[in-house]
Design a protein around this motif. Structure first.
Motif, PDB file in Angstrom:
ATOM      1  N   VAL A   1      42.359 -35.146  -6.515  1.00 16.46           N
ATOM      2  CA  VAL A   1      43.246 -35.611  -5.440  1.00 16.46           C
ATOM      3  C   VAL A   1      43.688 -37.045  -5.705  1.00 16.46           C
ATOM      4  CG1 VAL A   1      43.356 -36.194  -2.980  1.00 16.46           C
ATOM      5  CG2 VAL A   1      42.321 -34.040  -3.696  1.00 16.46           C
ATOM      6  N   VAL A  27      45.821 -28.469  -5.073  1.00 13.73           N
ATOM      7  CA  VAL A  27      46.357 -29.742  -5.554  1.00 13.73           C
ATOM      8  C   VAL A  27      47.385 -29.501  -6.651  1.00 13.73           C
ATOM      9  CG1 VAL A  27      45.783 -31.942  -6.648  1.00 13.73           C
ATOM     10  CG2 VAL A  27      44.237 -30.976  -4.929  1.00 13.73           C
ATOM     11  N   CYS A  31      48.187 -32.687  -0.764  1.00 13.56           N
ATOM     12  CA  CYS A  31      47.035 -32.791  -1.664  1.00 13.56           C
ATOM     13  C   CYS A  31      45.743 -33.011  -0.878  1.00 13.56           C
ATOM     14  CB  CYS A  31      47.241 -33.933  -2.655  1.00 13.56           C
ATOM     15  SG  CYS A  31      48.492 -33.623  -3.918  1.00 13.56           S
TER      16      CYS A  31
END
Length: 412
Positions: free
Chosen positions: A195, A67, A106
C-alpha cells in the motif's frame, strides 16, 4: 525466521524513495529509452499488475490483488483519459479526482481479509471501484461545459514551482504517504509495504505529471514492488504456523543458524493438553494453543517465539544466559496460568445471533478453565551448537513435568 535487511521496515520505507530519486536523477535517459521502446514500456505496467493479481490469487493474497487492481485501473485511466495537456478540457479535474481516489481505494484493502481473488470480498471491492468511476463520471458531466470556472483559482489552485497538481492535493498526497509510512514502520507486513509503495509511486506520478513518461516509469516500479511483496507474503505464510499465526518450526530452524555465541533456548509444553482435547474437543484444544501463542508474544527479554509442533512451543533469547532468561519465562508461565479461558458450549449455543448476544450480555455463569505450561531452558554455556542446546532444553522440560508441571526448570 531471521529478519533480513531487505524485509526490514526501514528498507521497505526507503526503497521507493531511492527509486524515486534514481528516476529524477536519470529522467532524461529514461525519456530517451522510453521513446525508443514506447510500445513495450507503455504496456509494461499492465503486465506487471496482471502478474501481481495472478500471483495474489495463487497465494491467496486478495488484499494485494486489490492494490494491484487499483493501480491497474488508475494506469488505464491515465493512458485513456490523461494524455492531453492539463490546461485542456477536464484533464486537470480528472487528474485531481484520480489523485484523490486512488489512495482511498488502495487503503480500502485493509478492510478485507486475505482470500483467493475469486471471492465475495474481491467482488465487493470491485463494486466499490465501479462506484468510484460512476461518481467521477457524474462530476465530469457536471463540469463538462464550464471547465474549472469557479474552482481553478481556489480549490484547484496550483503552485507551478512545486507541481501542476492543485496544492491541496499535493498536501493530501504527502499526508497519505506519511500515514501509510507510519503503518509500515509499526507493522511491517507485506500488505503495508504494498500500500505504501503504491501510493508513494502513484503520488509521485501525480505530483510530477508534467514529466514525459513518468506514469509508465513509476507505475512499472510500483508493479515490481507489489510482485516482490506478494512473494514475500507467500514466503511468510510458508514459515508461519497457520493456527497460532506465529513462526513455525521451519522459521526456528533458520533462526537457530544466527544465534551468536551466547543464547538461551526454552521449550514450552501445555500441561495435560490431551485431556483438554478429550474433555472439551479439538476446537477448544485449538483455542488453548492460540491462547498460549498470544501470551507468548508478550514475553520480555527481546525473545522470539515459535510453535515447535503439537502443543510444544520454543522461545529464543539472544545474548542471554538461562539465568537471565528465567524471570521472563516465569512471568510468562504465571500470565498463562492466571488467564481464565471461557469454554464454548457448542450444544447450548443458540442458532439465533440476537439470542446469542443476549446470552453473552446476561449474568449467566460461563464455564472457564485455566491453562498451565511447563518450561525447560538451556543456554550455550557448555555447547554453542543450537541443536545440542535445544536437546538440553527438552530434557529440562521433561524434568519440569516430572516434578509436578507448571514450573520452569533450567538445565545444569
Amino acid at each position: 525466521m531471521a529478519t533480513s535487511f531487505t524485509s526490514s521496515n526501514l528498507f521497505r520505507l526507503f526503497m521507493p524513495m531511492l527509486m524515486m530519486i534514481g528516476v529524477m536523477v536519470s529522467v532524461n535517459h529514461i525519456i530517451d529509452a522510453t521513446k525508443a521502446n514506447s510500445g513495450f514500456v507503455t504496456n509494461l505496467p499492465y503486465i506487471l499488475f496482471g502478474t501481481a493479481v495472478a500471483l495474489s490469487h495463487t497465494f491467496k493474497q486478495s488484499r494485494m490483488a486489490m492494490v494491484a487492481l487499483s493501480m491497474l485501473v488508475a494506469y488505464l485511466v491515465i493512458q485513456l483519459r490523461l494524455q492531453s495537456p492539463l490546461s485542456s478540457g477536464t484533464t486537470l479535474l480528472e487528474l485531481s479526482l484520480l489523485s484523490l481516489l486512488l489512495p482511498v481505494s488502495c487503503s480500502l484493502s485493509y478492510l478485507f481479509s486475505d482470500t483467493g481473488v475469486i471471492s465475495k470480498g474481491m467482488a465487493i471491492f470491485g463494486a466499490i471501484l465501479v462506484s468510484f468511476i460512476g461518481w467521477t463520471a457524474l462530476i465530469l458531466s457536471h463540469f463538462a461545459t464550464g471547465g474549472f470556472l469557479g474552482f481553478d483559482n481556489d480549490l484547484l489552485m496550483a503552485v507551478p514551482q512545486i507541481s501542476r497538481l492543485p496544492l491541496v492535493l499535493v498536501l493530501y498526497t504527502l499526508a497519505i504517504i506519511g500515514a501509510t509510512g507510519i503503518f509500515l514502520l509499526n507493522f511491517n507486513r507485506p500488505i503495508d509495504a504494498a500500500v505504501y509503495a503504491s501510493i508513494f509511486m502513484a503520488g509521485g506520478t501525480f505530483i510530477f505529471f508534467h514529466i514525459p513518461y513518468i506514469s509508465s516509469t513509476l507505475f512499472s516500479l510500483a508493479g515490481v514492488l507489489i510482485i516482490i511483496y506478494v512473494i514475500s507474503a507467500s514466503h511468510q505464510m510458508a514459515f508461519n504456523d497457520r493456527l497460532t499465526n506465529i513462526p513455525g518450526r521451519r522459521a526456528l530452524e533458520m533462526d537457530m543458524k544466527h544465534l551468536g555465541r551466547k543464547f538461551t533456548i526454552a521449550m514450552l509444553d501445555v500441561d495435560h493438553f490431551k485431556s483438554f482435547n478429550d474433555t472439551y474437543g479439538h476446537d477448544t484444544g485449538d483455542d488453548v494453543l492460540k491462547l498460549v501463542a498470544s501470551r507468548m508474544l508478550s514475553v520480555g527479554g527481546n525473545a522470539k517465539v515459535y510453535r515447535y509442533g503439537g502443543e510444544e512451543f520454543t522461545v529464543l533469547f539472544k545474548g542471554k544466559t538461562a539465568k537471565d532468561s528465567k524471570p521472563f519465562l516465569e512471568e510468562l508461565r504465571k500470565e498463562i496460568q492466571n488467564y481464565e479461558m471461557v469454554i464454548r458450549d457448542e450444544l447450548k449455543r443458540p442458532n439465533d445471533h440476537k439470542q446469542g448476544a443476549k446470552n453473552r450480555g446476561s449474568n449467566s455463569k460461563q464455564s472457564t478453565v485455566s491453562v498451565t505450561v511447563s518450561i525447560g531452558a538451556a543456554d550455550s554455556k557448555n555447547t554453542r551448537k543450537p541443536e545440542d542446546v535445544l536437546k538440553k532444553a527438552d530434557k529440562a522440560l521433561y524434568s519440569a513435568k516430572e516434578k509436578g508441571r507448571n514450573q520452569v526448570q533450567c538445565a545444569r
